[in-house]
Scaffold this motif. Structure first.
Motif, PDB file in Angstrom:
ATOM      1  N   VAL A 209       2.238   7.848 -10.324  1.00 17.46           N
ATOM      2  CA  VAL A 209       3.573   7.693  -9.732  1.00 17.46           C
ATOM      3  C   VAL A 209       3.530   6.763  -8.516  1.00 17.46           C
ATOM      4  O   VAL A 209       4.503   6.038  -8.252  1.00 17.46           O
ATOM      5  CB  VAL A 209       4.206   9.055  -9.379  1.00 17.46           C
ATOM      6  CG1 VAL A 209       4.352   9.917 -10.631  1.00 17.46           C
ATOM      7  CG2 VAL A 209       3.443   9.802  -8.303  1.00 17.46           C
ATOM      8  N   ALA A 210       2.411   6.759  -7.779  1.00 19.77           N
ATOM      9  CA  ALA A 210       2.290   5.826  -6.658  1.00 19.77           C
ATOM     10  C   ALA A 210       2.240   4.389  -7.173  1.00 19.77           C
ATOM     11  O   ALA A 210       2.809   3.474  -6.559  1.00 19.77           O
ATOM     12  CB  ALA A 210       1.047   6.141  -5.832  1.00 19.77           C
ATOM     13  N   THR A 211       1.559   4.184  -8.300  1.00 19.65           N
ATOM     14  CA  THR A 211       1.533   2.858  -8.910  1.00 19.65           C
ATOM     15  C   THR A 211       2.933   2.433  -9.329  1.00 19.65           C
ATOM     16  O   THR A 211       3.338   1.279  -9.133  1.00 19.65           O
ATOM     17  CB  THR A 211       0.580   2.840 -10.118  1.00 19.65           C
ATOM     18  OG1 THR A 211      -0.735   3.202  -9.692  1.00 19.65           O
ATOM     19  CG2 THR A 211       0.541   1.474 -10.779  1.00 19.65           C
ATOM     20  N   LEU A 212       3.684   3.366  -9.907  1.00 16.61           N
ATOM     21  CA  LEU A 212       5.071   3.083 -10.270  1.00 16.61           C
ATOM     22  C   LEU A 212       5.885   2.681  -9.055  1.00 16.61           C
ATOM     23  O   LEU A 212       6.673   1.724  -9.088  1.00 16.61           O
ATOM     24  CB  LEU A 212       5.691   4.309 -10.947  1.00 16.61           C
ATOM     25  CG  LEU A 212       7.177   4.200 -11.313  1.00 16.61           C
ATOM     26  CD1 LEU A 212       7.390   3.134 -12.384  1.00 16.61           C
ATOM     27  CD2 LEU A 212       7.713   5.555 -11.785  1.00 16.61           C
ATOM     28  N   ARG A 213       5.693   3.399  -7.950  1.00 13.01           N
ATOM     29  CA  ARG A 213       6.435   3.096  -6.722  1.00 13.01           C
ATOM     30  C   ARG A 213       6.043   1.721  -6.171  1.00 13.01           C
ATOM     31  O   ARG A 213       6.913   0.943  -5.750  1.00 13.01           O
ATOM     32  CB  ARG A 213       6.163   4.180  -5.677  1.00 13.01           C
ATOM     33  CG  ARG A 213       6.939   4.001  -4.375  1.00 13.01           C
ATOM     34  CD  ARG A 213       8.431   4.032  -4.618  1.00 13.01           C
ATOM     35  NE  ARG A 213       9.187   3.934  -3.371  1.00 13.01           N
ATOM     36  CZ  ARG A 213      10.454   3.523  -3.302  1.00 13.01           C
ATOM     37  NH1 ARG A 213      11.104   3.179  -4.407  1.00 13.01           N
ATOM     38  NH2 ARG A 213      11.067   3.467  -2.136  1.00 13.01           N
ATOM     39  N   LEU A 214       4.757   1.408  -6.180  1.00 18.85           N
ATOM     40  CA  LEU A 214       4.308   0.090  -5.732  1.00 18.85           C
ATOM     41  C   LEU A 214       4.930  -1.012  -6.585  1.00 18.85           C
ATOM     42  O   LEU A 214       5.379  -2.048  -6.065  1.00 18.85           O
ATOM     43  CB  LEU A 214       2.780   0.001  -5.809  1.00 18.85           C
ATOM     44  CG  LEU A 214       1.987   0.865  -4.826  1.00 18.85           C
ATOM     45  CD1 LEU A 214       0.509   0.862  -5.200  1.00 18.85           C
ATOM     46  CD2 LEU A 214       2.179   0.396  -3.392  1.00 18.85           C
ATOM     47  N   LYS A 215       4.969  -0.775  -7.880  1.00 21.48           N
ATOM     48  CA  LYS A 215       5.578  -1.739  -8.791  1.00 21.48           C
ATOM     49  C   LYS A 215       7.056  -1.919  -8.481  1.00 21.48           C
ATOM     50  O   LYS A 215       7.569  -3.045  -8.402  1.00 21.48           O
ATOM     51  CB  LYS A 215       5.381  -1.269 -10.237  1.00 21.48           C
ATOM     52  CG  LYS A 215       6.101  -2.103 -11.283  1.00 21.48           C
ATOM     53  CD  LYS A 215       6.013  -1.427 -12.645  1.00 21.48           C
ATOM     54  CE  LYS A 215       7.020  -2.040 -13.602  1.00 21.48           C
ATOM     55  NZ  LYS A 215       7.046  -1.356 -14.905  1.00 21.48           N
ATOM     56  N   ASP A 216       7.769  -0.810  -8.283  1.00 20.83           N
ATOM     57  CA  ASP A 216       9.200  -0.867  -8.001  1.00 20.83           C
ATOM     58  C   ASP A 216       9.495  -1.556  -6.670  1.00 20.83           C
ATOM     59  O   ASP A 216      10.551  -2.170  -6.493  1.00 20.83           O
ATOM     60  CB  ASP A 216       9.799   0.536  -8.016  1.00 20.83           C
ATOM     61  CG  ASP A 216       9.833   1.153  -9.416  1.00 20.83           C
ATOM     62  OD1 ASP A 216       9.640   0.398 -10.390  1.00 20.83           O
ATOM     63  OD2 ASP A 216      10.042   2.375  -9.524  1.00 20.83           O
ATOM     64  N   LEU A 217       8.561  -1.440  -5.724  1.00 22.80           N
ATOM     65  CA  LEU A 217       8.715  -2.087  -4.425  1.00 22.80           C
ATOM     66  C   LEU A 217       8.298  -3.556  -4.444  1.00 22.80           C
ATOM     67  O   LEU A 217       8.486  -4.279  -3.460  1.00 22.80           O
ATOM     68  CB  LEU A 217       7.891  -1.352  -3.367  1.00 22.80           C
ATOM     69  CG  LEU A 217       8.384   0.048  -2.965  1.00 22.80           C
ATOM     70  CD1 LEU A 217       7.345   0.729  -2.080  1.00 22.80           C
ATOM     71  CD2 LEU A 217       9.735  -0.022  -2.257  1.00 22.80           C
ATOM     72  N   GLY A 218       7.730  -3.982  -5.553  1.00 25.63           N
ATOM     73  CA  GLY A 218       7.287  -5.360  -5.649  1.00 25.63           C
ATOM     74  C   GLY A 218       6.008  -5.652  -4.905  1.00 25.63           C
ATOM     75  O   GLY A 218       5.709  -6.806  -4.596  1.00 25.63           O
ATOM     76  N   LEU A 219       5.212  -4.615  -4.617  1.00 30.98           N
ATOM     77  CA  LEU A 219       3.940  -4.784  -3.915  1.00 30.98           C
ATOM     78  C   LEU A 219       2.825  -5.080  -4.920  1.00 30.98           C
ATOM     79  O   LEU A 219       2.906  -4.681  -6.085  1.00 30.98           O
ATOM     80  CB  LEU A 219       3.607  -3.529  -3.116  1.00 30.98           C
ATOM     81  CG  LEU A 219       4.546  -3.226  -1.945  1.00 30.98           C
ATOM     82  CD1 LEU A 219       4.235  -1.857  -1.356  1.00 30.98           C
ATOM     83  CD2 LEU A 219       4.429  -4.308  -0.874  1.00 30.98           C
ATOM     84  N   PRO A 220       1.786  -5.766  -4.489  1.00 33.09           N
ATOM     85  CA  PRO A 220       0.659  -6.033  -5.397  1.00 33.09           C
ATOM     86  C   PRO A 220      -0.015  -4.726  -5.807  1.00 33.09           C
ATOM     87  O   PRO A 220      -0.182  -3.818  -4.992  1.00 33.09           O
ATOM     88  CB  PRO A 220      -0.274  -6.904  -4.564  1.00 33.09           C
ATOM     89  CG  PRO A 220       0.071  -6.583  -3.140  1.00 33.09           C
ATOM     90  CD  PRO A 220       1.547  -6.318  -3.135  1.00 33.09           C
TER      91      PRO A 220
END
Length: 355
Positions: A209-220
């Motif tokens: 879920v943290a990876t999903l959040r990073l993706k949604d935030l546009g972070l690498p």
């Protein structure tokens, strides 16, 4: 004389310790488990070491784990007791392996820096960002580092283990937010291509879920994800949650774990992708390493998220070990299955992380 309530509390703490990836031991001799109408012998095709370990264990008794605290005060007391036991086991593990443990803070979040006695040359510029398990609520403080210590020792890689906020005081998305904050701060000075992130059970859930959040935030995104027997659906679904209930000696969904899921989710729907990543858009996720076993209550969770990742075009490896229950690969240290898991994890990390 110890009261019945005290005995139940102690048994419940032992169940939590097993769930949270801490060392368990064999007890009385018993070759065949009787689980309802079923008879379950040690797995004939597992390693001799695993067969002997399971043959020495009695039929699982999950009666304590099927009960959840009724009040916030009871939750806090049970969590504190389990964390204290987990902290001692983590300290013992660090001493045995020679892994140095240093408390620190990143982005205002408490973390532990874990340094193996010798960093492998191939991992010198790499980092394992570890997320501990424990049903989202357990394994705080020093108890957070148990699996991280083992990863540091067996892979020879530097590890940062995140002591994220937990319920009942801090329900979701506090844990996810802490992980994202730590990662976002780290990548200011370190290349994401040299970072692998993950953990086991609730740690695997939070990695996803943290990876999903990073993706949604546009972070690498990190170069790779480790999701060991992860919870991917907060609802009670998946064949193995029914078929392996009573077989997995460290885990049952009803009772303690269902209660922990409830206080972790708070007011959020279980169908929220930030709680149940099986409902997430996982396209673009990093290569993901998944591991489970045939006696794991969360076998279905692991198999289902593997299929979802593959369907989305993600490079995902699935490892299923005969006779292994929930997180046994991180508890039954002296078995070939555990050794193979860490060898496979190391190979996966080296395959996908930049040097």
């Amino acid at each position: 004389m110890v009261s019945r309530e005290a005995s139940r509390a102690k048994a419940a703490r032992c169940a939590v310790v097993s769930l949270c990836l801490l060392v368990g031991g064999a007890r009385a001799q018993e070759n065949v488990w009787s689980i309802g109408p079923r008879s379950l012998p040690p797995p004939a095709n597992a390693s001799e070491a695993l067969r002997k370990t399971l043959a020495a264990m009695p039929t699982p008794d999950l009666s304590a784990a099927r009960k959840a605290p009724a009040t916030t005060e009871e939750w806090k007391a049970q969590i504190a007791a389990a964390d204290a036991e987990g902290a001692k086991l983590s300290q013992d593990m660090a001493k045995i392996t020679g892994v140095a443990v240093a408390e620190d803070a990143i982005a205002g979040v408490k973390v532990y820096r874990l340094t193996p006695p010798k960093i492998a040359p191939e991992h010198r510029n790499q980092l394992f960002l570890h997320i501990h398990g424990g049903a989202w609520a357990f394994n705080g403080g020093m108890a957070a580092v148990g699996e991280g210590v083992e990863i540091a020792a067996k892979l020879g890689v530097p590890v940062i283990s995140i002591d994220y906020r937990r319920p009942p005081d801090f329900p979701a998305p506090a844990a996810m937010d802490d992980i994202v904050a730590v990662y976002a701060d780290i990548v200011k000075t370190r290349r994401p291509a040299r970072i692998v992130m993950g953990g086991t059970s609730a740690g695997g859930n939070l990695a996803l879920v943290a990876t999903l959040r990073l993706k949604d935030l546009g972070l690498p995104l990190p170069a790779a994800i480790f999701a060991g027997t992860p919870v991917v659906d907060m609802n009670k679904t998946g064949d193995s949650r029914f078929l392996n209930d009573g077989v997995d000696p460290g885990l049952t969904w009803d009772g303690l774990i269902a209660g922990a899921a409830k206080i972790y989710a708070g007011e959020r729907s279980y169908d929220d992708p930030y709680l149940s990543p099986i409902r997430a858009d996982v396209s673009g996720f990093p290569p993901t390493y998944l591991v489970t076993g045939t006696r794991d209550l969360l076998l279905s969770d692991t198999v289902l998220i593997h299929a979802k990742l593959r369907e989305a075009g993600v490079d995902a490896d699935l490892h299923v070990y005969e006779g292994i229950a929930h997180a046994d690969y991180a508890k039954l240290f002296n078995t070939p299955e555990s050794a193979r898991h860490y060898a496979e994890l190391k190979a996966f990390v080296l395959r996908h992380l930049s040097k």
